[in-house]
Scaffold this motif. Structure first.
Motif, mmCIF file in Angstrom:
data_model
loop_
_atom_site.group_PDB
_atom_site.id
_atom_site.type_symbol
_atom_site.label_atom_id
_atom_site.label_comp_id
_atom_site.label_asym_id
_atom_site.label_seq_id
_atom_site.Cartn_x
_atom_site.Cartn_y
_atom_site.Cartn_z
ATOM 1 N N GLY A 167 0.794 -1.220 0.000
ATOM 2 C CA GLY A 167 0.000 0.000 0.000
ATOM 3 C C GLY A 167 0.826 1.269 0.000
ATOM 4 N N TYR A 168 1.790 1.362 0.918
ATOM 5 C CA TYR A 168 2.598 2.569 1.018
ATOM 6 C C TYR A 168 3.464 2.763 -0.223
ATOM 7 N N VAL A 169 3.989 1.658 -0.762
ATOM 8 C CA VAL A 169 4.865 1.762 -1.931
ATOM 9 C C VAL A 169 4.113 2.319 -3.130
ATOM 10 N N ILE A 170 2.922 1.772 -3.391
ATOM 11 C CA ILE A 170 2.155 2.231 -4.553
ATOM 12 C C ILE A 170 1.717 3.689 -4.379
ATOM 13 N N VAL A 171 1.283 4.056 -3.180
ATOM 14 C CA VAL A 171 0.875 5.441 -2.953
ATOM 15 C C VAL A 171 2.065 6.380 -3.073
ATOM 16 N N ARG A 172 3.220 5.959 -2.588
ATOM 17 C CA ARG A 172 4.421 6.787 -2.727
ATOM 18 C C ARG A 172 4.793 6.948 -4.193
ATOM 19 N N TYR A 173 4.718 5.854 -4.944
ATOM 20 C CA TYR A 173 4.982 5.938 -6.385
ATOM 21 C C TYR A 173 4.003 6.884 -7.065
ATOM 22 N N ARG A 174 2.738 6.790 -6.681
ATOM 23 C CA ARG A 174 1.724 7.642 -7.305
ATOM 24 C C ARG A 174 1.931 9.100 -6.909
ATOM 25 N N LYS A 175 2.243 9.342 -5.639
ATOM 26 C CA LYS A 175 2.424 10.718 -5.149
ATOM 27 C C LYS A 175 3.649 11.371 -5.765
ATOM 28 N N ASN A 176 4.709 10.604 -5.984
ATOM 29 C CA ASN A 176 5.952 11.136 -6.556
ATOM 30 C C ASN A 176 5.951 11.089 -8.078
ATOM 31 N N SER A 177 4.798 10.784 -8.667
ATOM 32 C CA SER A 177 4.625 10.733 -10.125
ATOM 33 C C SER A 177 5.435 9.630 -10.792
ATOM 34 N N VAL A 178 5.889 8.644 -10.010
ATOM 35 C CA VAL A 178 6.589 7.507 -10.606
ATOM 36 C C VAL A 178 5.631 6.709 -11.482
ATOM 37 N N ARG A 181 5.057 8.405 -14.784
ATOM 38 C CA ARG A 181 6.161 8.203 -15.726
ATOM 39 C C ARG A 181 6.129 6.796 -16.297
ATOM 40 N N LEU A 182 5.806 5.814 -15.418
ATOM 41 C CA LEU A 182 5.738 4.438 -15.904
ATOM 42 C C LEU A 182 4.620 4.255 -16.914
ATOM 43 N N LYS A 183 3.564 5.043 -16.774
ATOM 44 C CA LYS A 183 2.444 4.946 -17.716
ATOM 45 C C LYS A 183 2.866 5.343 -19.124
ATOM 46 N N ALA A 184 3.886 6.231 -19.201
ATOM 47 C CA ALA A 184 4.373 6.679 -20.508
ATOM 48 C C ALA A 184 5.277 5.652 -21.173
ATOM 49 N N LEU A 187 5.244 -0.311 -20.350
ATOM 50 C CA LEU A 187 4.798 -1.133 -19.229
ATOM 51 C C LEU A 187 3.284 -1.009 -19.054
ATOM 52 N N SER A 188 2.611 -2.137 -19.024
ATOM 53 C CA SER A 188 1.162 -2.128 -18.840
ATOM 54 C C SER A 188 0.825 -2.182 -17.347
ATOM 55 N N ALA A 189 -0.425 -1.833 -17.021
ATOM 56 C CA ALA A 189 -0.867 -1.878 -15.626
ATOM 57 C C ALA A 189 -0.805 -3.301 -15.088
ATOM 58 N N PHE A 190 -1.149 -4.270 -15.937
ATOM 59 C CA PHE A 190 -1.114 -5.671 -15.506
ATOM 60 C C PHE A 190 0.313 -6.105 -15.178
ATOM 61 N N GLU A 191 1.275 -5.696 -16.015
ATOM 62 C CA GLU A 191 2.682 -6.052 -15.772
ATOM 63 C C GLU A 191 3.183 -5.422 -14.482
ATOM 64 N N PHE A 192 2.831 -4.154 -14.265
ATOM 65 C CA PHE A 192 3.296 -3.476 -13.052
ATOM 66 C C PHE A 192 2.689 -4.090 -11.804
ATOM 67 N N SER A 338 -5.461 3.370 -10.497
ATOM 68 C CA SER A 338 -5.213 4.659 -11.153
ATOM 69 C C SER A 338 -3.718 4.941 -11.180
ATOM 70 N N TRP A 339 -3.207 5.380 -12.340
ATOM 71 C CA TRP A 339 -1.793 5.714 -12.440
ATOM 72 C C TRP A 339 -1.499 7.115 -11.894
ATOM 73 N N ASN A 340 -2.432 8.028 -12.047
ATOM 74 C CA ASN A 340 -2.143 9.439 -11.839
ATOM 75 C C ASN A 340 -2.448 9.890 -10.421
ATOM 76 N N THR A 341 -1.901 11.083 -10.071
ATOM 77 C CA THR A 341 -2.180 11.696 -8.773
ATOM 78 C C THR A 341 -3.358 12.646 -8.868
ATOM 79 N N GLU A 342 -3.709 13.076 -10.078
ATOM 80 C CA GLU A 342 -4.832 14.006 -10.229
ATOM 81 C C GLU A 342 -6.141 13.294 -9.909
ATOM 82 N N ARG A 343 -7.035 14.029 -9.291
ATOM 83 C CA ARG A 343 -8.341 13.478 -8.949
ATOM 84 C C ARG A 343 -9.302 13.666 -10.128
#
Length: 343
Positions: A167-178, A181-184, A187-192, A338-343
């Motif tokens: 939980g913390y890792v994914i939220v940290r990745y999302r908050k730091n825009s990691v 970047r991975l979405k670009a 790498l697919s969501a399933f792979e990640f 969700s990949w992004n931090t925007e609501r």
């Protein structure tokens, strides 16, 4: 599904975990400290609550002595019609005393401090004198409390590692825009998500195996079942808990929020999944509620393998429950991710 990209994310996540010395040390030493503490705390003194199993022939109504005994506060009295089942639960610390008023016999568990005190309470009743009842020991091999509580401690440690580690890792990745970047990347969501899941599963099972093996050298844990069966039920439980962690973190945007959500998820499981005490004699509604928690099936299945020698077919209910919940959590997590931090 690109295997090279999957391996790259899988390897990077493992390296990130093992380089974090504080997290690595916590996962190693926290369950060890709990096991050491409980081995001393429960070696000579019991807690204030007891569970007594009562047996009587179908043709007999409750005697005056039985009615008087049931008036004692802070003791759970559980009725049984199967003597062998009651004695088995006594030997596994699910009961503290078994009394059969129809034959004037009672059974104790010599390895249990609570059984000793429950016996003293029972014999202190004016209508149940020692000369009236025959004292017997529980059938089967009795186990120490530290052996009984072992699956609960390891399961609880796995729960925190699965939920907070994902939980913390994914939220940290999302908050730091990691994640953005991975979405670009290709790498697919399933792979990640699958890489995160299998990475955490590998870490949790590796750490749990090390902790169990290391503590076993000092405590010589009781084991009746197969280590392979124990590993399988542990892996299924960890997979389910990781899936739950992915679901909780699927759309969270802040570490403060995910902390509250993960605590809200983990605390009921820690208290109501049989980690510290048996749910024998608990209200039926509470047992039904506990069955919707992954940790309940992980602990119950592992405890059955360790203390009862159960096979995978014997714990099929717990295995099927974990598989169903894992599928549900993964489907919901993938749908809501969700990949992004925007609501």
């Amino acid at each position: 599904m690109n295997f090279k990209r999957f391996i790259a994310v899988f390897k990077a996540r493992n390296i990130e975990f093992f380089r974090d010395k504080s997290s690595l040390g916590w996962n190693l030493f926290f369950p060890v400290l709990l096991l050491v503490g409980f081995s001393f705390i429960f070696s000579g003194e019991g807690r204030s609550a007891y569970k007594i199993g009562l047996l009587a022939g179908q043709e007999h109504s409750e005697s005056q002595a039985q009615v008087t005994l049931k008036k004692i506060r802070f003791i759970d009295f559980i009725d049984y019609s199967d003597l062998e089942l009651a004695k088995e639960k006594l030997s596994r610390h699910s009961l503290d005393l078994v009394v059969d008023y129809s034959t004037e016999r009672y059974w104790v568990n010599e390895e249990s401090s609570k059984s000793y005190l429950a016996e003293k309470i029972f014999l202190g009743q004016p209508l149940a004198q020692p000369s009236d009842f025959t004292r017997l020991q529980s059938s089967g091999q009795s186990i120490r409390y530290v052996d009984w509580v072992l699956p609960g401690i390891l399961g609880m440690n796995m729960m925190f590692s699965c939920l907070f580690g994902v939980g913390y890792v994914i939220v940290r990745y999302r908050k730091n825009s990691v994640l953005k970047r991975l979405k670009a990347t290709p790498l697919s969501a399933f792979e990640f998500v699958s890489a995160q899941l299998l990475s955490r599963l590998f870490i949790v099972m590796f750490m749990s195996t090390v902790v169990y093996s290391g503590c076993n050298l000092f405590f010589d844990f009781f084991m009746l079942g197969s280590y392979i069966d124990l590993f399988i039920i542990g892996a299924l439980g960890a997979f389910c808990l990781i899936s739950l962690g992915l679901l909780v973190a699927s759309r969270s945007k802040s570490e403060e929020l995910i902390g509250g959500l993960l605590n809200l998820t983990s605390w009921p499981m820690m208290m109501l999944s049989g980690v510290w005490f048996s749910l024998e004699g608990a209200p039926e509604a509470l047992k039904i509620f506990a069955n919707f928690m992954p940790l309940t099936h992980l602990v119950a299945g592992a405890r059955a393998v360790i203390t009862e020698g159960a096979s995978l077919s014997d714990i099929s209910f717990h295995i099927n429950a974990l598989l169903v919940m894992s599928s549900l959590f993964l489907l919901l997590g993938a749908y809501l991710f969700s990949w992004n931090t925007e609501r």
